[in-house]
Design an enzyme around this catalytic site. Structure first.
Site, mmCIF file in Angstrom:
data_model
loop_
_atom_site.group_PDB
_atom_site.id
_atom_site.type_symbol
_atom_site.label_atom_id
_atom_site.label_comp_id
_atom_site.label_asym_id
_atom_site.label_seq_id
_atom_site.Cartn_x
_atom_site.Cartn_y
_atom_site.Cartn_z
ATOM 1 N N GLU A 96 -62.417 -93.731 29.897
ATOM 2 C CA GLU A 96 -61.950 -92.381 30.460
ATOM 3 C C GLU A 96 -62.784 -91.438 29.471
ATOM 4 O OE1 GLU A 96 -57.936 -91.415 29.961
ATOM 5 O OE2 GLU A 96 -58.013 -89.393 30.713
ATOM 6 N N HIS B 37 -56.994 -98.757 28.690
ATOM 7 C CA HIS B 37 -58.412 -97.855 28.490
ATOM 8 C C HIS B 37 -58.555 -97.317 27.168
ATOM 9 C CE1 HIS B 37 -55.748 -94.673 30.429
ATOM 10 N NE2 HIS B 37 -56.528 -93.936 29.667
HETATM 11 C C1 LIG Z 1 -55.541 -89.174 34.054
HETATM 12 C C2 LIG Z 1 -53.954 -89.044 33.340
HETATM 13 C C3 LIG Z 1 -53.991 -90.065 32.269
HETATM 14 C C4 LIG Z 1 -55.045 -89.141 30.880
HETATM 15 O O1 LIG Z 1 -55.182 -90.030 30.166
HETATM 16 O O2 LIG Z 1 -55.122 -88.164 31.208
HETATM 17 C C5 LIG Z 1 -54.462 -91.293 32.379
HETATM 18 O O3 LIG Z 1 -55.161 -92.037 31.608
HETATM 19 S S1 LIG Z 1 -54.006 -92.164 33.752
HETATM 20 C C6 LIG Z 1 -54.869 -93.847 33.800
HETATM 21 C C7 LIG Z 1 -54.446 -94.459 34.989
HETATM 22 N N1 LIG Z 1 -55.659 -94.054 35.767
HETATM 23 C C8 LIG Z 1 -56.548 -94.877 36.056
HETATM 24 O O4 LIG Z 1 -56.674 -96.057 35.528
HETATM 25 C C9 LIG Z 1 -57.646 -94.500 36.849
HETATM 26 C C10 LIG Z 1 -59.014 -95.221 37.044
HETATM 27 N N2 LIG Z 1 -58.443 -96.751 37.194
HETATM 28 C C11 LIG Z 1 -58.890 -97.342 38.547
HETATM 29 O O5 LIG Z 1 -59.425 -96.828 39.451
HETATM 30 C C12 LIG Z 1 -58.477 -98.728 38.613
HETATM 31 O O6 LIG Z 1 -57.406 -99.121 37.713
HETATM 32 C C13 LIG Z 1 -59.607 -99.768 38.356
HETATM 33 C C14 LIG Z 1 -60.636 -99.609 39.665
HETATM 34 C C15 LIG Z 1 -60.374 -99.766 37.250
HETATM 35 C C16 LIG Z 1 -59.185 -101.277 38.596
HETATM 36 O O7 LIG Z 1 -58.155 -101.275 39.610
HETATM 37 P P1 LIG Z 1 -57.532 -102.618 40.209
HETATM 38 O O8 LIG Z 1 -56.980 -103.280 38.907
HETATM 39 O O9 LIG Z 1 -56.685 -102.378 41.068
HETATM 40 O O10 LIG Z 1 -58.735 -103.319 40.563
HETATM 41 P P2 LIG Z 1 -59.001 -104.729 40.773
HETATM 42 O O11 LIG Z 1 -57.980 -105.611 40.606
HETATM 43 O O12 LIG Z 1 -59.859 -105.399 41.960
HETATM 44 O O13 LIG Z 1 -59.958 -105.177 39.455
HETATM 45 C C17 LIG Z 1 -61.415 -105.249 39.403
HETATM 46 C C18 LIG Z 1 -61.910 -105.847 37.983
HETATM 47 O O14 LIG Z 1 -61.645 -105.108 36.962
HETATM 48 C C19 LIG Z 1 -60.749 -105.593 36.138
HETATM 49 N N3 LIG Z 1 -60.058 -104.651 35.462
HETATM 50 C C20 LIG Z 1 -59.096 -103.721 36.142
HETATM 51 N N4 LIG Z 1 -58.506 -103.059 35.521
HETATM 52 C C21 LIG Z 1 -59.066 -102.944 34.036
HETATM 53 C C22 LIG Z 1 -58.643 -102.584 32.949
HETATM 54 N N5 LIG Z 1 -57.822 -101.651 32.803
HETATM 55 N N6 LIG Z 1 -59.534 -103.036 31.977
HETATM 56 C C23 LIG Z 1 -60.167 -104.032 32.029
HETATM 57 N N7 LIG Z 1 -60.720 -104.625 33.237
HETATM 58 C C24 LIG Z 1 -59.790 -104.206 34.181
HETATM 59 C C25 LIG Z 1 -59.954 -106.702 36.738
HETATM 60 O O15 LIG Z 1 -59.429 -107.604 35.947
HETATM 61 C C26 LIG Z 1 -60.824 -107.070 37.823
HETATM 62 O O16 LIG Z 1 -61.870 -108.168 37.155
HETATM 63 P P3 LIG Z 1 -62.171 -109.637 37.696
HETATM 64 O O17 LIG Z 1 -63.051 -110.159 36.862
HETATM 65 O O18 LIG Z 1 -62.780 -109.230 39.134
HETATM 66 O O19 LIG Z 1 -60.806 -110.159 37.988
HETATM 67 CO CO LIG Z 2 -55.746 -91.858 29.528
#
Ligand SMILES: CC[C@H](C(=O)O)C(=O)SCCNC(=O)CCNC(=O)[C@H](O)C(C)(C)COP(=O)(O)OP(=O)(O)OC[C@H]1O[C@@H](n2cnc3c(N)ncnc32)[C@H](O)[C@@H]1OP(=O)(O)O
Ligand SMILES: [Co+2]
Length: 134
Positions: free
Chosen positions: A130, A79
């Site tokens: 983010e 991200h």
């Molecule tokens: C806060 C502490 C620290 C800070 O800086 O202060 C942090 O940064 S912590 C970082 C970790 N926390 C997070 O990432 C929270 C938000 N993220 C989420 O809620 C999930 O990661 C989410 C919803 C973005 C994806 O979750 P997940 O991978 O389990 O979902 P899917 O497998 O259903 O994916 C859906 C769809 O999105 C694509 N995807 C997922 N992650 C990414 C990404 N990082 N970049 C780009 N695309 C992403 C994934 O490939 C799926 O695509 P599809 O075409 O449907 O296959």
């Molecule tokens: Co971060």
């Protein structure tokens, strides 16, 4: 609305190995690892003159980055974090524009002790965004 690039986050399967790449091979200053159980990650920050790199690896059974690493086992850019002046105003603006604010839609305290929120990658040209209050 967005200001400085606060950090680029890279998800990694081995935090020690990734830290060594930035510290030893690239000669950067790196922080100690920090566990953030409420976010399901352990972080190391790489300090650069103009921004930071955030190395993240899963912590616990329900890490939000577990699926990402399952798809990309060697890791990769996860991200981008941009600074905003007012996180609540940014959240409202995003929702009004139809963008998905992840989680419960409200800011949470991030790694720097400041409120952050995440925006769905499908609403931002395929990149997880983010926002952090400056
Ligand atoms: C806060 C502490 C620290 C800070 O800086 O202060 C942090 O940064 S912590 C970082 C970790 N926390 C997070 O990432 C929270 C938000 N993220 C989420 O809620 C999930 O990661 C989410 C919803 C973005 C994806 O979750 P997940 O991978 O389990 O979902 P899917 O497998 O259903 O994916 C859906 C769809 O999105 C694509 N995807 C997922 N992650 C990414 C990404 N990082 N970049 C780009 N695309 C992403 C994934 O490939 C799926 O695509 P599809 O075409 O449907 O296959
Ligand atoms: Co971060």
């Amino acid at each position: 609305m967005i200001g400085r690039l606060n950090h680029v986050a890279i998800a990694v399967p081995d935090l020690g190995a990734a830290t060594a790449i930035y510290r030893d091979r690239l000669g950067a200053t790196v922080s100690a690892p920090l566990d953030l159980p409420e976010h399901g990650v352990t972080t190391v920050f790489v300090e650069l003159p103009n921004t930071k790199i955030e190395l993240i690896t899963p912590l616990g059974d329900a890490s939000p980055i577990a699926s990402f690493l399952a798809r990309s086992p060697e890791g990769g850019v996860h991200h981008l974090c941009f600074e905003v002046a007012d996180i609540d105003a940014a959240a409202e603006r995003m929702k009004a524009d139809g963008a998905r604010v992840l989680g419960d839609g409200r800011p949470r305290i991030g790694a720097h002790g400041k409120p952050v929120l995440f925006l769905h990658p499908k609403d931002f040209a395929g990149t997880l965004v983010e926002l952090e209050e400056a």
